[in-house]
Design a protein around this motif. Sequence first.
Motif, PDB file in Angstrom:
ATOM      1  N   HIS A  75      82.601  64.950  41.080  1.00 36.60           N
ATOM      2  CA  HIS A  75      81.151  65.101  41.315  1.00 36.60           C
ATOM      3  C   HIS A  75      80.789  66.542  41.656  1.00 36.60           C
ATOM      4  O   HIS A  75      80.149  66.815  42.680  1.00 36.60           O
ATOM      5  CB  HIS A  75      80.677  64.142  42.404  1.00 36.60           C
ATOM      6  N   LEU A  76      81.218  67.452  40.799  1.00 41.99           N
ATOM      7  CA  LEU A  76      80.884  68.855  40.989  1.00 41.99           C
ATOM      8  C   LEU A  76      79.369  69.036  41.006  1.00 41.99           C
ATOM      9  O   LEU A  76      78.654  68.509  40.161  1.00 41.99           O
ATOM     10  CB  LEU A  76      81.487  69.696  39.862  1.00 41.99           C
ATOM     11  N   GLY A  77      78.889  69.795  41.971  1.00 36.92           N
ATOM     12  CA  GLY A  77      77.459  70.015  42.119  1.00 36.92           C
ATOM     13  C   GLY A  77      76.821  69.165  43.188  1.00 36.92           C
ATOM     14  O   GLY A  77      75.622  69.281  43.454  1.00 36.92           O
ATOM     15  N   THR A  78      77.610  68.313  43.825  1.00 36.97           N
ATOM     16  CA  THR A  78      77.081  67.447  44.876  1.00 36.97           C
ATOM     17  C   THR A  78      76.892  68.216  46.185  1.00 36.97           C
ATOM     18  O   THR A  78      77.710  69.058  46.543  1.00 36.97           O
ATOM     19  CB  THR A  78      78.053  66.276  45.132  1.00 36.97           C
ATOM     20  N   GLY A  79      75.837  67.880  46.894  1.00 39.63           N
ATOM     21  CA  GLY A  79      75.629  68.434  48.239  1.00 39.63           C
ATOM     22  C   GLY A  79      75.027  69.824  48.228  1.00 39.63           C
ATOM     23  O   GLY A  79      74.571  70.333  47.203  1.00 39.63           O
ATOM     24  N   ASP A  80      75.029  70.445  49.399  1.00 41.28           N
ATOM     25  CA  ASP A  80      74.480  71.792  49.495  1.00 41.28           C
ATOM     26  C   ASP A  80      75.439  72.791  48.848  1.00 41.28           C
ATOM     27  O   ASP A  80      76.532  72.441  48.404  1.00 41.28           O
ATOM     28  CB  ASP A  80      74.189  72.152  50.952  1.00 41.28           C
ATOM     29  N   GLU A  81      75.010  74.052  48.792  1.00 42.12           N
ATOM     30  CA  GLU A  81      75.789  75.072  48.082  1.00 42.12           C
ATOM     31  C   GLU A  81      77.196  75.224  48.658  1.00 42.12           C
ATOM     32  O   GLU A  81      78.178  75.343  47.918  1.00 42.12           O
ATOM     33  CB  GLU A  81      75.049  76.408  48.131  1.00 42.12           C
ATOM     34  N   ARG A  82      77.306  75.197  49.979  1.00 39.08           N
ATOM     35  CA  ARG A  82      78.617  75.362  50.617  1.00 39.08           C
ATOM     36  C   ARG A  82      79.541  74.191  50.291  1.00 39.08           C
ATOM     37  O   ARG A  82      80.715  74.383  49.954  1.00 39.08           O
ATOM     38  CB  ARG A  82      78.439  75.484  52.128  1.00 39.08           C
ATOM     39  N   THR A  83      79.011  72.971  50.390  1.00 35.84           N
ATOM     40  CA  THR A  83      79.814  71.781  50.093  1.00 35.84           C
ATOM     41  C   THR A  83      80.238  71.758  48.634  1.00 35.84           C
ATOM     42  O   THR A  83      81.392  71.459  48.299  1.00 35.84           O
ATOM     43  CB  THR A  83      79.016  70.507  50.426  1.00 35.84           C
ATOM     44  N   SER A  84      79.298  72.069  47.759  1.00 35.64           N
ATOM     45  CA  SER A  84      79.589  72.081  46.334  1.00 35.64           C
ATOM     46  C   SER A  84      80.671  73.100  46.002  1.00 35.64           C
ATOM     47  O   SER A  84      81.588  72.819  45.224  1.00 35.64           O
ATOM     48  CB  SER A  84      78.310  72.383  45.550  1.00 35.64           C
ATOM     49  N   ARG A  85      80.578  74.283  46.587  1.00 35.60           N
ATOM     50  CA  ARG A  85      81.565  75.332  46.336  1.00 35.60           C
ATOM     51  C   ARG A  85      82.940  74.924  46.855  1.00 35.60           C
ATOM     52  O   ARG A  85      83.958  75.151  46.186  1.00 35.60           O
ATOM     53  CB  ARG A  85      81.108  76.635  46.999  1.00 35.60           C
ATOM     54  N   ARG A  86      82.975  74.299  48.031  1.00 29.02           N
ATOM     55  CA  ARG A  86      84.255  73.847  48.585  1.00 29.02           C
ATOM     56  C   ARG A  86      84.929  72.835  47.672  1.00 29.02           C
ATOM     57  O   ARG A  86      86.133  72.896  47.422  1.00 29.02           O
ATOM     58  CB  ARG A  86      84.035  73.235  49.975  1.00 29.02           C
ATOM     59  N   THR A  87      84.144  71.874  47.159  1.00 33.22           N
ATOM     60  CA  THR A  87      84.702  70.858  46.270  1.00 33.22           C
ATOM     61  C   THR A  87      85.252  71.491  45.006  1.00 33.22           C
ATOM     62  O   THR A  87      86.353  71.144  44.548  1.00 33.22           O
ATOM     63  CB  THR A  87      83.631  69.815  45.905  1.00 33.22           C
ATOM     64  N   GLU A  88      84.505  72.434  44.444  1.00 36.29           N
ATOM     65  CA  GLU A  88      84.971  73.072  43.215  1.00 36.29           C
ATOM     66  C   GLU A  88      86.241  73.879  43.465  1.00 36.29           C
ATOM     67  O   GLU A  88      87.182  73.843  42.662  1.00 36.29           O
ATOM     68  CB  GLU A  88      83.885  73.969  42.630  1.00 36.29           C
ATOM     69  N   GLN A  89      86.293  74.596  44.561  1.00 35.30           N
ATOM     70  CA  GLN A  89      87.496  75.375  44.875  1.00 35.30           C
ATOM     71  C   GLN A  89      88.706  74.466  45.057  1.00 35.30           C
ATOM     72  O   GLN A  89      89.813  74.788  44.603  1.00 35.30           O
ATOM     73  CB  GLN A  89      87.252  76.214  46.125  1.00 35.30           C
ATOM     74  N   LEU A  90      88.502  73.328  45.721  1.00 36.72           N
ATOM     75  CA  LEU A  90      89.591  72.369  45.920  1.00 36.72           C
ATOM     76  C   LEU A  90      90.079  71.825  44.581  1.00 36.72           C
ATOM     77  O   LEU A  90      91.288  71.735  44.332  1.00 36.72           O
ATOM     78  CB  LEU A  90      89.111  71.222  46.816  1.00 36.72           C
ATOM     79  N   PHE A  91      89.131  71.485  43.710  1.00 36.12           N
ATOM     80  CA  PHE A  91      89.490  70.944  42.398  1.00 36.12           C
ATOM     81  C   PHE A  91      90.250  71.976  41.559  1.00 36.12           C
ATOM     82  O   PHE A  91      91.248  71.643  40.908  1.00 36.12           O
ATOM     83  CB  PHE A  91      88.223  70.489  41.679  1.00 36.12           C
ATOM     84  N   VAL A  92      89.810  73.216  41.584  1.00 29.96           N
ATOM     85  CA  VAL A  92      90.486  74.263  40.823  1.00 29.96           C
ATOM     86  C   VAL A  92      91.893  74.490  41.359  1.00 29.96           C
ATOM     87  O   VAL A  92      92.844  74.715  40.590  1.00 29.96           O
ATOM     88  CB  VAL A  92      89.648  75.558  40.848  1.00 29.96           C
TER      89      VAL A  92
END
Length: 247
Positions: free
Chosen positions: A9-26
Amino acid sequence: MYYFASDVHLGTGDERTSRRTEQLFVKWLDKVSADADAIFLVGDIFDFWFEYENVIPKGFSRTLGKLSELTDRGIKIYFFIGNHDMWCRDYLQKECGVEIVFSPRRMTLSGKEIFIAHGDNMNIKDKPMLRLMNSGFRSTILRKLFSWLVHPDLALRFGKWWSNTSRKSHSKDKITPSSLNFLIDYARDYKEKNPETDYILFGHMHYAHDYYDNGLRVLFMSDWEREAPVYAQLDKEGNFSLKQFDL
């Protein structure tokens, strides 16, 4: 080795949350690529994705770049559409080299027969409104009309609103093993018709679970809106297991 993940669910939440999820996934993609024969992304990788002929949603540069890097290295990546990213066309295939899979698929991996599906739109005969909504969203004609008549800015704004509303409404539901029964029933029926199937793998429910009963093995992966998401791994001997990605 084969690796599977779903419901990032990339893009979920505020900018900080979204960025954290993407970094974790990468970071996960980096880790598993070390010995991956193939990587399977089993739906809802994006919280909302809609492709016009020449327009895609803004963002996700780290993910798109990493996918392109891995396929350039010769790692096969399968992208199964989910109910949040079903409106793919050919961008991810042409630009990132991934194979888009538009429906559930049975594959032979490590000598095992594995049925892979996101899990939405299954065993919903008793939910007429959901069936109607799903058929509308999957209509090629309606999708083309939408892309012709609605400006991308408005379309993406609406899509993000719809995805957030849908996710928030379901987040109130407490998921337990019994919540998975409708998909386990689907899996049981599929196994009866296809007894050679060794494993059945789902995402969609945001709940990690490994179910085994009388020869039926069904695995569910978690979402990535948590500190240590759960993915699936199939080794070269054909052993399937759920793993927690915890940095």
